[in-house]
Design an enzyme around this catalytic site. Structure first.
Site, PDB file in Angstrom:
ATOM      1  N   LYS A  55       0.830  -1.269   0.253  1.00 11.45           N
ATOM      2  CA  LYS A  55      -0.112  -0.104   0.054  1.00 11.45           C
ATOM      3  C   LYS A  55       0.966   1.344  -0.018  1.00 11.45           C
ATOM      4  CE  LYS A  55      -3.932   2.477   2.122  1.00 11.45           C
ATOM      5  NZ  LYS A  55      -3.369   3.540   2.075  1.00 11.45           N
TER       6      LYS A  55
ATOM      7  N   ASP B   1       1.607   5.421   0.233  1.00 13.68           N
ATOM      8  CA  ASP B   1       1.151   6.444   0.791  1.00 13.68           C
ATOM      9  C   ASP B   1       1.174   7.773   0.161  1.00 13.68           C
ATOM     10  OD1 ASP B   1      -0.150   8.206   2.639  1.00 13.68           O
ATOM     11  OD2 ASP B   1       1.284   7.847   4.345  1.00 13.68           O
TER      12      ASP B   1
ATOM     13  N   GLU C   1       2.809   1.145   5.412  1.00  9.98           N
ATOM     14  CA  GLU C   1       1.298   1.437   5.733  1.00  9.98           C
ATOM     15  C   GLU C   1       0.614   0.124   6.011  1.00  9.98           C
ATOM     16  OE1 GLU C   1      -1.981   4.933   5.075  1.00  9.98           O
ATOM     17  OE2 GLU C   1      -0.575   4.329   3.650  1.00  9.98           O
TER      18      GLU C   1
END
Length: 352
Positions: free
Chosen positions: A65, A67, A207
């Site tokens: 993921k 960010d 994350e």
């Protein structure tokens, strides 16, 4: 349409050299028309649904993921367009990504991905991305941002949204090869057990991870084909006020926050950590221009010296959990989201 092998032995777009579209020439009237799809002007993005645990089964593939800011890169006959999630044109703000798109060996394409700035450990850092763009409302161009491409929605005259993910990735992997270190890079799929991958991502300070259905078409909205599983929870909330302080940075002790609940805003606590001195003063200047006499929420707290604000600023926060009475625990301020980023403010019906 048959499913391609996961690791093709021969690239689709190259043999000895990149394939580029030939110059246009007049069409032979005797030649039949080919079924090309019109290129969409804009595509609403597919959004990931928040889950607490990774899904099980071979139907799912995983990615890290990122960010940053969700963008789509449009490679068109007239040039490059870089659009935010809400459709604003930010081409001028990412000149390095624009230049990298010009070099891709394709005549027309739409890439879905995330603009990020990496820290020294190679992790995406939202704060660094904001700084590179001059902060919220800033007008700077970012020379540090790179584009992590994770989907291909249109490719040389063909709309790929109805094709399954594995087919779209098969084409994307050839267009943006794994390991390429230019300003458009591939967000690589990871074949792994979801629980183990999440544990590893959290251990390395990332994350979280994204899970995607291998055979799903590209559907706009938050429909469950993509899932996000976070190490530390991170979400967006309205800033509805601040508590004054003569000692704290920016002369504010904390920000008061609200989430959506239907058509209403609900107070979910405050945040008083994570501010850098320069950012705190810039934030205070923005807030002093949107004050109002009455609160936008129902507030029964005991804080003093509160300045109420119009709910127009959206703050990105990290937090550990929720209290039993619906307040954020151990929240830390990460930065403000851009209006053009169309950040989704937390809905209290979301999973906690």
């Amino acid at each position: 349409m048959t499913k391609p092998p996961r690791k093709p032995s021969k690239p689709l777009l190259r043999d000895d050299a990149p394939v580029r579209s030939r110059p246009r020439r007049q069409r032979d009237p005797a030649q039949p028309n080919l079924p090309f799809d019109p290129m969409p002007d804009r595509i609403e993005p597919c959004l990931a649904l928040l889950k607490s645990k990774p899904p099980k089964g071979d139907d799912w593939v995983y990615e890290i993921k990122w960010d940053g800011y969700r963008l789509s890169v449009h490679i068109e006959p007239t040039g490059i367009r870089i659009l935010t999630r809400s459709g604003h044109d930010w081409t001028h703000r990412f000149p390095a990504i624009q230049q990298a798109a010009l070099w891709l060996p394709v005549g027309s394409a739409i890439l879905d991905g995330e603009a990020v700035v990496l820290d020294e450990q190679g992790r995406s850092d939202f704060g660094l991305l904001q700084q590179s763009l001059g902060g919220r409302g800033g007008k700077k161009t970012s020379s540090d941002a790179i584009f992590m491409a994770f989907d291909l929605l249109y490719f040389d005259g063909h709309d790929l949204r109805n094709s399954e993910l594995s087919m779209r990735r098969h084409l994307l992997n050839d267009l943006v090869p794994a390991g390429d270190q230019r300003d458009i890079r591939l967000s690589e799929e990871i074949e792994a057990d979801g629980d183990q991958l999440l544990a590893s991502a959290c251990e390395h300070g990332l994350e979280g991870i994204i899970a995607k259905r291998r055979d799903a078409p590209y559907r706009s909205g938050r429909l469950g084909d993509w899932l996000k599983i976070k190490c530390v929870q991170s979400d967006s909330f309205f800033v509805v006020g601040y508590e004054k302080s003569t000692a704290a940075r920016g002369q504010m002790r904390s920000l008061l926050l609200a989430a959506r609940k239907g058509d209403d805003l609900v107070y979910v606590g405050s945040v008083g950590t994570g501010f850098k001195e320069k950012d705190a003063w810039a934030l205070r200047e923005m807030m002093d221009s949107i004050t109002q006499k009455t609160p936008a929420i129902k507030y029964a707290g005991r804080r003093k010296n509160i300045v109420w604000l119009q709910p127009t600023l959206i703050a990105e926060l990290e937090y550990r959990a929720w209290t039993d009475d619906g307040k954020l625990r151990h929240a830390s301020y990460k930065g403000l989201r851009e209006v053009q980023d169309n950040a989704a403010v937390y809905e209290l019906d979301d999973i906690r």
